[in-house]
Design an enzyme around this catalytic site. Structure first.
Site, mmCIF file in Angstrom:
data_model
loop_
_atom_site.group_PDB
_atom_site.id
_atom_site.type_symbol
_atom_site.label_atom_id
_atom_site.label_comp_id
_atom_site.label_asym_id
_atom_site.label_seq_id
_atom_site.Cartn_x
_atom_site.Cartn_y
_atom_site.Cartn_z
ATOM 1 N N GLY A 28 0.389 4.225 -3.447
ATOM 2 C CA GLY A 28 0.661 2.949 -2.813
ATOM 3 C C GLY A 28 -0.389 1.888 -3.070
ATOM 4 C CG MET A 29 -3.709 1.803 -1.374
ATOM 5 S SD MET A 29 -5.218 2.189 -0.481
ATOM 6 C CE MET A 29 -6.150 0.699 -0.774
ATOM 7 C CG ASP A 148 -10.337 10.722 -0.405
ATOM 8 O OD1 ASP A 148 -10.045 11.567 0.471
ATOM 9 O OD2 ASP A 148 -9.488 10.028 -0.985
#
Length: 603
Positions: A28-29, A148
């Site tokens: 999505g990014m 992350d």
């Protein structure tokens, strides 16, 4: 842009250089593309940062773009690390940031591998864990946190022997604005970055990111790899976050010898969590349970080099130059990690990427008078600080075994590189097998501060092992041309730069004229400080570079990304003939005061 089909960007040319070939992945990014670098005629991975909401407030959008640029540069600071995907550049195209990265042909991420082939064996997970831990530690020592760590961000690629999963690399290093490969990213007040199921409990409750939080995420990743599901995996992201904070991990059933490591890394209290050093030792024991840690001699970095008393100040030929910090911070790693990496899992070949072992290739021809073999040609062993000239077969650098000669002054003969460390061995076989990988590790930090260098291991010949002092010499050489002088902490304050090739990140410079720049300590007054490097196009002449380099550095290495006030400071640059002779067109980017005044140590 978010509504594009997966292949709708194929054929686009980004920044007049990168031809998009096909989509490798994304979420999505953003998108990750396979691209062809038309300037260097090679393939790269290109990450496109995409904003799903075109109406996003301009200020917030600007902040996210700036964060992408700054954190991509943090990742680029780990360039050359064998377990970090290399970031080559960050650029802007049509108002959006793009990150240029190393392309790994045949790579698969750990999440995809687990989905396809199921859980991995404990020993294989330990090997993965060691590699990722080494990458994380390298970042932590530079103040860079990943934030992350998860299976989707661990790539397994073929090594130089063709083994399909021989190389293990951590990607998306420290980049918070990134494609998320379909996994949910949770952000709280633009500060909480991570993935549910892998986020440390102190982070999920709003605490700051720390190295210990990265280790917790690694524990979750290894648990997922060996057990087939995450320790806090629940029906939705919110439930997974809650479980990480409130519940114990599910008892592992497949982990075997890996269980104590998982338990230590998944401790709720970061102060009681297993440290990186402890984890390295435990993971190494799983891979090579019979190996014993052994001491290796430290290089004599404090001794006076042979050229110290006779070095003559050089001059930059119509150039500008940049600054560097003081002595490099040494990395201390548990000996067990090195022993494990030297084990029988093919990891040694994966570590270097670009090293060449030098030794006498003909059995029985080495003699005590030729410690490194007849091909290398030296009749006495190398010493720390020795500057060398390398004569490569066929005149192609880093192809074959070069013949080495010494430059006693480290200046008169325009040296190609310098001996910066040694690694010991118990036998000629061990030196040949492990020396190159250990040299790659020992020289990594220095190489990360220079613009265009590579590591070279000079391995003792079998019959010259004792004459060489039972040690492999670790050299740092110019990747495409000479280095023109001493490197690292072998440079003396007050000495003028002969070429920009020896300038390092965070060097502090005393600018005497446009032709003379001297290295000075950063705790006093200085005129400029080196922030980094960039490259100009192959069609740019040196004369053109001297007028265009300031603007290029302002775009590619803006001082504001390093904490300098843009109302007070501006970008500067230095060029020299060396990078134009080699064809690399490397420019040194600096920061200076707008009014031309001196800078202080506090800055």
């Amino acid at each position: 842009m978010s509504s594009e089909s997966p292949m709708s960007g194929v054929g686009r040319v980004v920044a007049d250089r990168y031809l998009l070939l096909n989509r490798l992945g994304g979420g999505g990014m953003g998108h990750v593309w396979l691209a062809h670098d038309q300037r260097l005629a090679c393939e790269v991975a290109l990450k496109e940062i995409v904003f799903g909401d075109p109406a996003e407030p301009g200020q917030e959008r600007e902040a996210r773009v700036a964060r992408a640029r700054a954190e991509a540069r943090h990742a680029a600071g780990l360039r050359g690390h064998p377990h970090v995907v290399t970031v080559h550049d960050v650029l802007e195209h049509e108002g959006l940031p793009w990150i240029v990265m190393e392309y790994l042909a045949g790579a698969v991420d750990l999440r995809e591998l687990l989905a396809r082939d199921g859980p991995r064996a404990p020993a294989e997970c330990a090997r993965i864990g060691l590699a990722v831990l080494d990458a994380l530690t390298a970042g932590h020592e530079r103040g860079v946190l990943h934030r992350d760590v998860k299976p989707a961000n661990i790539l397994l690629a073929p090594d130089r022997t063709g083994a399909p999963y021989g190389r293990i690399l951590l990607t998306d290093y420290g980049i918070s604005v990134r494609p998320d490969a379909g996994e949910t990213r949770h952000t709280l007040a633009s500060a909480l970055v991570g993935t549910a199921g892998y986020l440390a409990p102190e982070r999920a409750t709003g605490g700051p990111p720390t190295p210990a939080a990265d280790l917790f995420s690694l524990g979750c990743t290894l648990y997922r790899a060996v057990e087939g599901r995450g320790p806090f995996e629940r029906e939705n992201p919110l439930a997974s976050l809650t479980a990480a904070v409130m519940e114990d991990p599910r008892p592992p059933v497949r982990a075997g010898a890996l269980e104590p490591v998982l338990r230590g890394l998944l401790a709720k209290d970061p102060d009681r969590r297993m440290t990186a050093r402890e984890a390295e030792a435990e993971l190494a024991r799983i891979i090579t349970p019979q190996s014993e840690a052994y001491a290796r001699p430290e290089s004599d970095l404090g001794s006076a080099p042979p050229w110290a008393s006779s070095a003559r100040p050089g001059r930059l030929a119509d150039t500008r130059a940049a600054p560097a910090a003081g002595a490099p911070h040494r990395r201390h790693r548990p000996h067990a990690l090195r022993a494990a990496l030297a084990g029988g899992l093919g990891l040694v070949l994966a570590l270097g990427g670009a090293w060449y072992a030098l030794a006498d290739r003909e059995t029985g021809t080495g003699t005590a008078a030729a410690p490194y073999g007849e091909a290398v040609g030296l009749v006495t062993p190398l010493r720390t600080g020795d500057c060398v000239l390398a004569d490569w077969p066929g005149a192609t650098r880093f192809t074959g075994t070069p013949r080495l000669t010494l430059d006693p002054t480290c200046a008169d003969k325009v040296p190609d590189g310098q001996v910066v460390a040694f690694v010991g061995a118990a036998s000629p076989q061990e030196a040949r097998k492990e020396g190159p990988a250990r040299c790659e590790e020992r020289t990594r930090e220095l190489r990360g501060r220079l613009a265009d260098v590579r590591s070279l291991a000079v391995v003792p010949a079998p019959d010259g092992f004792e004459a060489a002092g039972r040690r492999t010499a670790c050299l740092v050489l110019g990747a495409h041309g000479p280095v023109y002088g001493p490197l690292g902490d072998r440079r003396r304050f007050g000495t003028a730069f002969a070429d920009t090739a020896t300038m390092q990140r965070r060097d502090c410079l005393d600018v005497r004229s446009r032709r003379e720049v001297r290295l000075v300590p950063c705790d006093g007054r200085y005129d400029e400080q080196v922030l980094g490097f960039t490259r100009l196009g192959r069609d740019v002449t040196l004369a053109e570079a001297r007028t265009a380099s300031d603007a290029a550095c302002a775009r590619k290495v803006p001082p504001r990304d390093y904490g300098f006030d843009p109302s007070v400071h501006e970008a500067g640059s230095w060029t020299s003939e060396g990078p134009w002779k080699s064809g690399t067109h490397v420019v040194v980017c600096t920061v200076r005061r707008q009014n031309g005044g001196t800078m202080e140590g506090a800055e």
